[in-house]
Each structure stands twice: as structure tokens, then as C-alpha cells.
Design a protein around this motif. Sequence first.
Motif, PDB file in Angstrom:
ATOM      1  N   ARG A   1       0.950  -1.071  -0.027  1.00  0.00           N
ATOM      2  CA  ARG A   1       0.008   0.013  -0.080  1.00  0.00           C
ATOM      3  C   ARG A   1       0.859   1.378   0.043  1.00  0.00           C
ATOM      4  N   VAL A   2       0.574   2.154  -0.815  1.00  0.00           N
ATOM      5  CA  VAL A   2       1.438   3.375  -0.917  1.00  0.00           C
ATOM      6  C   VAL A   2       0.487   4.494  -0.155  1.00  0.00           C
ATOM      7  N   VAL A   3       1.058   5.200   0.592  1.00  0.00           N
ATOM      8  CA  VAL A   3       0.329   6.015   1.465  1.00  0.00           C
ATOM      9  C   VAL A   3       0.951   7.461   1.315  1.00  0.00           C
ATOM     10  N   ARG A   4       0.241   8.452   1.863  1.00  0.00           N
ATOM     11  CA  ARG A   4       0.696   9.657   1.986  1.00  0.00           C
ATOM     12  C   ARG A   4       0.287  10.361   3.445  1.00  0.00           C
ATOM     13  N   PRO A   5       1.549  10.356   4.353  1.00  0.00           N
ATOM     14  CA  PRO A   5       1.005  10.588   5.698  1.00  0.00           C
ATOM     15  C   PRO A   5       0.818  12.271   5.982  1.00  0.00           C
ATOM     16  N   VAL A   6       0.910  13.003   4.966  1.00  0.00           N
ATOM     17  CA  VAL A   6       0.588  14.228   4.946  1.00  0.00           C
ATOM     18  C   VAL A   6      -0.251  14.432   3.707  1.00  0.00           C
ATOM     19  N   SER A   7      -1.485  15.396   4.242  1.00  0.00           N
ATOM     20  CA  SER A   7      -2.477  15.565   3.416  1.00  0.00           C
ATOM     21  C   SER A   7      -2.990  17.146   3.780  1.00  0.00           C
ATOM     22  N   GLY A   8      -2.832  18.072   2.558  1.00  0.00           N
ATOM     23  CA  GLY A   8      -3.393  19.407   2.894  1.00  0.00           C
ATOM     24  C   GLY A   8      -2.334  20.229   3.717  1.00  0.00           C
ATOM     25  N   GLY A   9      -0.984  19.854   3.828  1.00  0.00           N
ATOM     26  CA  GLY A   9      -0.139  20.454   4.709  1.00  0.00           C
ATOM     27  C   GLY A   9      -0.344  20.024   6.025  1.00  0.00           C
ATOM     28  N   THR A  10      -1.143  19.090   6.370  1.00  0.00           N
ATOM     29  CA  THR A  10      -1.423  18.677   7.820  1.00  0.00           C
ATOM     30  C   THR A  10      -0.969  17.009   7.825  1.00  0.00           C
ATOM     31  N   VAL A  11      -0.381  16.789   8.976  1.00  0.00           N
ATOM     32  CA  VAL A  11      -0.021  15.214   9.482  1.00  0.00           C
ATOM     33  C   VAL A  11      -1.359  14.633   9.582  1.00  0.00           C
ATOM     34  N   VAL A  12      -1.631  13.575   8.811  1.00  0.00           N
ATOM     35  CA  VAL A  12      -2.982  12.765   9.141  1.00  0.00           C
ATOM     36  C   VAL A  12      -2.700  11.324   9.772  1.00  0.00           C
ATOM     37  N   ASP A  13      -1.406  10.998   9.724  1.00  0.00           N
ATOM     38  CA  ASP A  13      -0.852   9.766   9.874  1.00  0.00           C
ATOM     39  C   ASP A  13       0.617  10.041  10.812  1.00  0.00           C
ATOM     40  N   ILE A  14       0.518  10.117  11.859  1.00  0.00           N
ATOM     41  CA  ILE A  14       1.668  10.489  12.736  1.00  0.00           C
ATOM     42  C   ILE A  14       2.663   9.555  12.643  1.00  0.00           C
ATOM     43  N   GLU A  15       2.213   8.249  13.242  1.00  0.00           N
ATOM     44  CA  GLU A  15       3.078   7.113  13.272  1.00  0.00           C
ATOM     45  C   GLU A  15       3.837   7.059  11.738  1.00  0.00           C
ATOM     46  N   MET A  16       3.048   6.768  10.635  1.00  0.00           N
ATOM     47  CA  MET A  16       3.800   6.861   9.448  1.00  0.00           C
ATOM     48  C   MET A  16       4.632   7.877   9.024  1.00  0.00           C
ATOM     49  N   ALA A  17       4.436   9.026   9.428  1.00  0.00           N
ATOM     50  CA  ALA A  17       5.111  10.280   9.153  1.00  0.00           C
ATOM     51  C   ALA A  17       6.503  10.410   9.763  1.00  0.00           C
ATOM     52  N   GLN A  18       6.465   9.639  11.110  1.00  0.00           N
ATOM     53  CA  GLN A  18       7.691   9.678  11.862  1.00  0.00           C
ATOM     54  C   GLN A  18       8.530   8.434  11.110  1.00  0.00           C
ATOM     55  N   ARG A  19       7.909   7.578  10.770  1.00  0.00           N
ATOM     56  CA  ARG A  19       8.654   6.235  10.335  1.00  0.00           C
ATOM     57  C   ARG A  19       9.335   6.755   8.721  1.00  0.00           C
TER      58      ARG A  19
END
Length: 344
Positions: free
Chosen positions: A67-85
Motif C-alpha cells: 500500500r502506498v500512503v501519503r501521511p501528509v494531506s493538505g499540509g497537515t499530518v494525518v498519520d503521525i506514526e507513518m510520518a515519523q517512520r
Amino acid sequence: MPATLEQLRRCHFAVDLGAARTRVYVKGTGLVVDQPSVAAMNTRTGALIAVGELAEKMTGRTPDYIRVVRPVSGGTVVDIEMAQRMLRHLLGDKMRRALRRKPFLRGAVCTPHNADPLAQRAAIETLVGLGSRRVELVDTLIAAAVGCGLPVEQPEASMIMVCGAAATEVAVLSLGNIVTAERVRVGGEAVDHAIVQHLRHEHELMLPSQNVRPLQLALSGNGLTSHGPAATEIHGRDVCTGLARSVLVDTAAVRDAIQTPLTAVLDSIGKVLRDCPPDLVADLADRGIMMVGGSALLPGFDDMLRQATSMPVHIAERPDVCAVQGLGTMLEGRVEPLELDPVT
């Protein structure tokens, strides 16, 4: 509360978490990360397979268990754990070890104008996951203005337009603060969507996401004006048969499709000027608008704004990295605040 220049000088690194790309600036080193904000993970094991450019190339080309994900949407972090990784992998072990050696690690992060408390908290938690003990928040408009060299600290008007992937922000700055600003949820992604929908309705062609940018480049030169190329060939998938097909696309019709979402951007510029004091508007008549952000490079966008506003329109030298470069300038202490002696 926005960070002061003194607080930013104590920071060791800065992050610009954009909807399209993530950029990291390390004090004393410079820009160390400039990669797409994309991560690919294995849904069976939870392992992270790829981040950045490699993960972006996987978009639409993966089997079911990836699965390809974008942890940031609209300039806001929507998935904190994935953004950290994602940030950990983009920085690499060597840079992370260098940052962890700091006795009291401080970080700075860009946030959209008037971001709600939840969005601010998500940005802070993302940097805390990198080991930061304190996180300073900086408005993206201020950081971008500093990065493109505008005299933000002076008592004169500076107008900046940050053209992001998910939103466009317009503001008038003076004396180091935002006088008036407006944010509209129209950016590069909205332009891409308008092109895709136009081709689907007019030519019954489904365009892969990787082919949108080449079509915009085909409009280069005079771009959104009528002096651009008359037609260009596009490859995609037929909606009815599912087979590969090529069509000759009239670029004038594509330009009309692009104009629709950009109308909201023109409205936001008019609203900012109406809310701005007359003295500052008089300054802007000569100074004009500075465009930054990745979508500022959309061919012909500056000419369209110039015709609509009758004001000078300039594009920054490197519009895509202005925000993170502005953060770096403030971290390195190269911005001198305007000092006013108290009246006795």
C-alpha cells in the motif's frame, strides 16, 4: 504561539512537511532531505518497503499487499506514526545519530496559516518521534517570505503567495507579522484533477497520475496563454475498452479546464487586497506579488495573475524550497529583527 527569532536560533533542525514533498534542514549542514512525502508499506508484515522517490514510482503499480500512503494531506499530518517512520528513513541512520548527540534537541516545523490546534499537535508529535525535546512552530507564510528574500522585518508591505500542492495561501506582511491572509484549498493537485477529469469527459481517456506533469510541461513556454502549442499527444487507457490509446489533445481546451480551479486563487488575492490598509496596498502597486511553492512553476500562471491584477508578479529563484530555506536562515541567525528604541 509563534516562535521568536531567539527561540529559532536555538533549534538544531527544521522540517517542512508539505503535501507533495518533505524537506529537512540541519543547522550547520544545510538542506539534507528533499523527497516526496510518500511511503510504501507491506500490509502483511507492517514493514516499510520504500519512502520518497522510490515509493512515488510505485503509485498505481503495486500488488494487493503493498500500500502506498501519503501521511501528509493538505499540509497537515494525518498519520503521525507513518510520518515519523518516513522521516526516520529519509534522514538515515548517520544523520539521526548526529542529531541524537545534541544534549537538548530542538526542532522547528512549518504549519499552514491559521492551522487548528489538532494540526499543530500532529506536527509537534511528528518531530517528537525523532527525539526532539522542544518543537517551535513557524507559519509557512513567514518562512517562505524570509526564504525568498523579502524585507519581512521592515515597515513596508510585502505580498507573498505560497502555491502548494493542496492549498494556496496569500498574505500581506509588514513588520515581521501577517497583516491579512487568506487560504484556499486549491493547489497543484486541484489542477491535476481538473486535467484528468477533462480528458475523461472529453476523450474518454483515463490518464495515469505520472502523465499529468508531462502534459503540463507540454503547455510550457507561454503555458496558460493562447500562444502555447496548439496540440499535444497523450497516452492513457480507454474508459470503455480498457486498452491503451493515444489521443491528440487540444491544449486550448486544457487551458480552459485549468482556469476553473485557478479562479478561486484570484478571488483570494482580491479579498486580501480589500482587507489590507490603503497605505500597504500603495506599496504593493510597485513591489507586486512574490510567488513561491512548487505550483508557482505552472507554465503561464504568473502571466495570468499579472493580467488579472495589473500588478507586477515575480517567481522566486527556487520557489519549491523557499519555506525550508527561510527556516534555515532563521536557524542560522541570519535574520536581524527591527530594533525600536522605546520613546522616553
